[in-house]
Design a protein around this motif. Structure first.
Motif, short mmCIF file in Angstrom:
data_model
loop_
_atom_site.label_atom_id
_atom_site.label_comp_id
_atom_site.label_asym_id
_atom_site.label_seq_id
_atom_site.Cartn_x
_atom_site.Cartn_y
_atom_site.Cartn_z
N ALA A 116 0.81 -1.08 -0.13
CA ALA A 116 0.09 -0.02 0.14
C ALA A 116 0.93 1.24 0.05
N GLY B 11 -3.98 4.02 -1.57
CA GLY B 11 -3.50 4.04 -0.54
C GLY B 11 -4.08 4.50 0.66
N PHE C 61 -6.26 1.99 2.10
CA PHE C 61 -5.66 0.67 2.72
C PHE C 61 -5.63 1.27 4.27
N LYS C 62 -4.86 2.26 4.43
CA LYS C 62 -4.81 3.05 5.62
C LYS C 62 -6.07 3.03 6.53
N PHE D 140 -9.76 -2.80 0.29
CA PHE D 140 -8.35 -2.78 0.66
C PHE D 140 -8.57 -3.21 2.05
#
Lengths: 202, 493
Positions: B171, B218, B221-222, B228
Motif C-alpha cells: 500500500a 493508499g 488501505f490505511k 483494501f
C-alpha cells in the motif's frame, strides 16, 4: 580525443565486461567480486560527470557496506551452482522475451520528450562548485524536517529489529570475566567438617 | 551561501519536538532502569503525552501557520486531531497495561514503539508536503508492524504481523507511486502548490487522475475500507488485544487527516473524480463490513468488520463535500466536519469496546469469543452497562454519540443529493444492528459461562467508566464536539 573521453571509455568498458562476468561467472564469490568492480567503475564514471557525491556514496554504501554483506552471505550459504543452472534453457524463451520487453520500455522512456538527452541542457557549473556541499546545505536547511524524520524512522527500525530478535538465552556458556575476578575462595571451595573415621555401631 | 536561509519557526512544531526528545530520553532511561523499574517507562510515556497535550492546547491556534519550508502545517484541525490522538493513546496505555504485564510484554520497547507511532501520526496530521506525509505514515506503519509482532512466541501474532507488513508495504508503494505521478504532473510536492497548479489548469489531467487512483488506494488501505480491507480482520485477531486496541483507534484519526490533506486541500479540483471512487468504496465497505460481521464468533474479528463499515460511513461524509456544479462553502464545511466527528466518535466507541475485551482478559485467558461475554451482567452490572452503551452507540441507536455521528453524515450525504447511497447505508446499518444487539443479549439474557471475578486496576475502571459515560453524554449533548469540529474545519480550509 580528449583525455576525459578516453577515461570515460576505459571505465565504461571495464564496467560492461565486469557486469557481463557477474552473470556468467560460475563461482558466486567471483560474481560478487565482479559486481564490486562494476560499482567502482560506475563510481569512476560519475566522477567524470562531476557528480562526486554520488560517486563517493556509491563506493561507500554499495562497495563498503552492501557488497561486503553480500559477500559474507554468499560465502556462508552453501550454493549448489549446478542445481541452480538446471532448467536454464527451458526458461530461456520467457526470460529473453521479458528482457527484450524491458529493454524496449527503457528505450521508449529514454527517447520520449521528457527524458531524451535533448531535454537536458548541458549546464556547466564553475570549477569551485561542489555538489556535496550543495546537497549538505539543502539537507540541513530546507529539508531538515524530512531528514530528521528519516533518521527517526531508522531509529524505529533499530528498536524494532532488536526487540524482535534479541533473546536472552540461559543455556549459553559464555563467561563473565568480572564475575571470575570477583570470585572469593569461599565460593569455590566448601570445607565440610566430618569425622575422620566412621565409628562402628556396636 | 547560507545568507538566504531563514531559521524555521520551531514553535508550531513544539509538540513533535517535545515528543521526539521524550522518546529518546525514555529509550535511555529504560535502558538503565533495569527490569525491576519497568514502570518508569510507562509512567514517563504517559507524562510525555500529557506534556504534548499541554503544548498543543497552548498552541491551539486561530489560523494556520506553516514552518520548515512549508512542510509542516499547524492549523485548528491538526491541533484538535492531535489532542484526540493523545487522549486515545493515553487510554490505550492504561487499558493495555495489565494485559501486557500479565503476558510479560510490557517492555520498554512497547512504550517506545507506541510513542514513535504517535509521533508518526502527529507528523501525518501536520504534513503539508507529500514527502513529510509519507515519512509520517512510514514511521507509524513501521512501529505498528513491530507492535503486532511484539509477542514473539505467538505464531498467530507473527502471521498477522507478516501479513500486515507485506500488504502495508504494498500500500505504501501504491501511495508513493501516486505521489510520484502527482509530482510529475504538477512539479511540486507541497499540498498548497499542488492545489494552485490544478487551479491554473497547467497540469496534465490524465497523469493526475492516474496518480489520484493510486493515492486513493493508499488512503483506503490505511483506513481499511473495501476492497483494501483484507488485512483488518486478520491483524485485529492476531495481534495482542492491547495492540489491536491501539491499531483500531488513533491511526484512524491520522488516516482521516491524510485523506483530508491529500484529497480536500491538495486535489480538490479533482473532486468529481475522487468522490465517485469514495462513493463506491463507502457503499462496499458498509455492505461487506456489516454482513461479514454477522458471521463472526470472535469479538475481535467482529469489531474489525464493524470498523470497516464505520470507516465506510466516514467516507460517505468525505464524498459529500461538493454537490453538482456550484460549490457551497457551508455544505463543504458540514460534510468535512461530520466526517471528522464520525472518526472521533468511532475512536471513542472503539476504545470502549476493546477496553471491555481487555477488562475481561486475564493471565492465560483471552476473552475474545462472543461466548465469553455471556452473563456479563451477573458478573459486573456496571461494565456490562458500559459495554451496552458502546454497542448501542455503534449500532447507531438514538441518544448515543454513534447515532448523531451517523445522523450528521447522512444529513451531509442527503444535502449532496446522494439519496440512493443514503438508503443503502441505512438499510445496511439496520442489518448491522443485529450483531451489536447480539452482544447485548449475550450479556443480559444468557447465564454466565465463566465465574472468575473481574479484576482491574483503579485507573482502568475509572477511565473505562468515563469512556462509556462520554459516549452517552456526547450523545445527549452532541453540539459541543460538533461545534469544535465545525469551527476547526472552517478555520482550516
Amino acid at each position: 580525443m580528449e583525455l576525459k573521453t578516453v577515461i570515460f571509455y576505459v571505465f565504461a568498458l571495464i564496467m560492461l565486461v565486469a557486469a557481463v562476468r557477474v552473470i556468467t561467472a560460475r563461482n558466486p564469490v567471483h560474481a560478487v567480486l565482479f559486481l564490486v568492480l562494476a560499482f567502482f567503475n560506475a563510481g569512476g564514471l560519475w566522477l567524470t560527470l562531476d557528480a562526486e557525491f554520488l560517486a563517493i556514496a556509491l563506493v561507500m554504501v554499495y562497495v563498503g557496506a552492501v557488497m561486503v554483506l553480500f559477500l559474507f552471505v554468499v560465502m556462508m550459504l552453501d550454493i549448489d551452482a549446478k542445481r541452480l543452472r538446471q532448467g536454464f534453457w527451458s526458461h530461456m524463451p520467457l526470460a529473453a522475451t521479458l528482457g527484450v520487453l524491458m529493454a524496449g520500455e527503457m528505450a521508449l522512456v529514454l527517447s520520449s520528450e521528457y527524458f531524451g538527452s535533448a531535454s537536458f541542457s548541458g549546464q556547466t557549473m564553475p570549477a569551485d562548485y561542489s555538489n556535496t556541499k550543495e546537497l549538505g546545505r539543502l539537507l540541513f536547511t530546507d529539508y531538515v524536517y524530512p531528514f530528521e524524520l528519516a533518521s527517526i524512522i531508522l531509529l524505529v527500525a533499530i528498536i524494532a529489529a532488536v526487540m524482535l530478535t534479541l533473546r536472552h538465552r540461559r543455556d549459553v556458556k559464555h563467561l563473565d570475566p568480572a564475575k571470575q575476578i570477583a570470585v572469593k575462595h569461599t565460593d569455590r571451595l566448601r570445607v565440610i567438617q566430618m569425622p575422620a573415621e566412621k565409628e562402628e555401631a556396636e | 551561501m547560507l545568507n538566504n536561509f531563514v531559521m524555521p519557526d520551531l514553535y508550531p512544531a513544539a509538540p513533535e519536538l517535545f515528543l521526539a526528545t521524550m522518546a529518546c530520553v525514555i529509550l535511555l532511561v529504560d535502558l538503565f532502569a533495569g527490569s525491576r523499574r519497568r514502570w518508569l517507562a510507562g509512567t514517563l510515556t504517559q507524562l510525555a503525552l500529557i506534556g504534548c497535550a499541554a503544548i498543543t492546547f497552548l498552541n491551539y491556534g486561530e489560523a494556520a501557520s506553516l514552518t520548515f519550508s512549508n512542510m509542516f502545517i499547524d492549523d485548528p484541525v491538526s491541533d484538535l486531531l492531535k489532542l484526540l490522538v493523545y487522549v486515545s493513546v493515553f487510554g490505550v496505555l492504561i487499558y493495555g497495561r495489565d494485559y501486557l504485564a500479565e503476558r510479560d510484554l510490557d517492555k520498554g520497547e512497547y512504550y517506545l514503539l507506541v510513542l514513535f507511532a504517535t509521533l508518526g501520526m502527529m507528523v501525518m496530521i501536520s504534513a503539508y508536503n507529500l514527502l513529510t506525509l509519507y515519512l509520517g505514515l512510514e514511521m507509524l506503519s513501521l512501529s505498528l508492524y513491530a507492535l503486532v509482532a511484539i509477542d514473539r512466541d505467538s505464531p498467530r501474532a507473527t502471521e498477522a504481523a507478516m501479513k500486515y507488513f507485506v500488504l502495508g508495504a504494498l500500500a505504501s508503494g501504491l501511495l508513493l507511486y501516486g505521489m510520484s505521478m502527482i509530482y510529475g504532473a504538477t512539479g511540486t510536492l507541497e499540498v498548497g502548490l499542488i492545489a494552485q497548479a490544478l487551479q491554473d489548469g497547467i497540469a496534465n489531467r490524465t497523469i493526475l487522475v492516474f496518480g489520484l487512483v493510486f493515492l486513493v488506494a493508499g488512503i483506503a488501505f490505511k483506513l481499511g475500507v473495501v476492497p483494501f480491507h483484507m488485512w483488518i480482520p486478520d491483524v485485529y485477531h492476531g495481534a495482542p488485544t492491547a495492540v489491536t486496541l491501539f491499531i483500531a483507534t488513533a491511526p484512524k484519526l491520522a488516516a482521516f487527516a491524510m485523506a483530508l490533506r491529500l484529497l480536500v486541500s491538495g486535489l480538490f479540483a479533482l473532486a468529481d473524480e475522487w468522490q465517485t471512487m469514495l462513493m463506491l468504496m463507502a457503499v462496499l465497505s458498509i455492505g461487506v463490513g456489516n454482513l461479514a460481521a454477522i458471521a463472526q464468533t470472535n469479538i475481535k474479528r467482529m469489531l474489525a468488520y464493524s470498523g470497516i463499515s464505520h470507516m465506510g460511513f466516514m467516507l460517505l461524509a468525505l464524498m459529500s463535500g461538493v454537490a453538482g456544479r456550484d460549490v457551497d462553502p457551508m455544505a463543504l464545511v458540514n460534510a468535512y466536519s461530520s466526517a471528522m466527528y464520525y472518526s472521533i466518535a468511532y475512536v471513542l466507541m472503539s476504545l470502549g469496546a476493546f477496553g471491555v475485551v481487555l477488562l475481561l482478559s486475564r493471565a492465560g485467558y483471552e476473552a475474545e469469543n462472543l461466548e465469553d461475554f455471556k452473563g456479563l451482567n451477573k458478573r459486573s452490572p456496571w461494565f456490562a452497562a458500559m459495554m451496552m452503551i458502546t454497542m448501542l452507540s455503534m449500532a447507531g441507536i438514538p441518544f448515543f454519540v454513534g447515532f448523531f455521528a451517523k445522523f450528521s453524515v447522512l444529513l451531509a450525504a442527503v444535502a449532496a443529493e446522494h439519496l440512493t447511497v443514503v438508503v443503502i447505508a441505512v438499510i445496511f446499518s439496520l442489518i448491522g444492528a443485529y450483531y451489536y444487539l447480539r452482544v447485548v443479549k449475550l450479556m443480559y439474557f444468557d447465564p454466565p459461562a465463566d465465574s472468575a471475578p473481574i479484576r482491574a486496576s483503579m485507573d482502568m475502571r475509572v477511565l473505562l467508566s468515563a469512556n462509556g459515560l462520554a459516549i452517552a453524554l456526547l450523545g445527549l449533548f452532541p453540539n459541543a464536539l460538533m461545534m469544535l469540529c465545525t469551527v476547526a474545519v472552517l478555520r482550516s480550509l
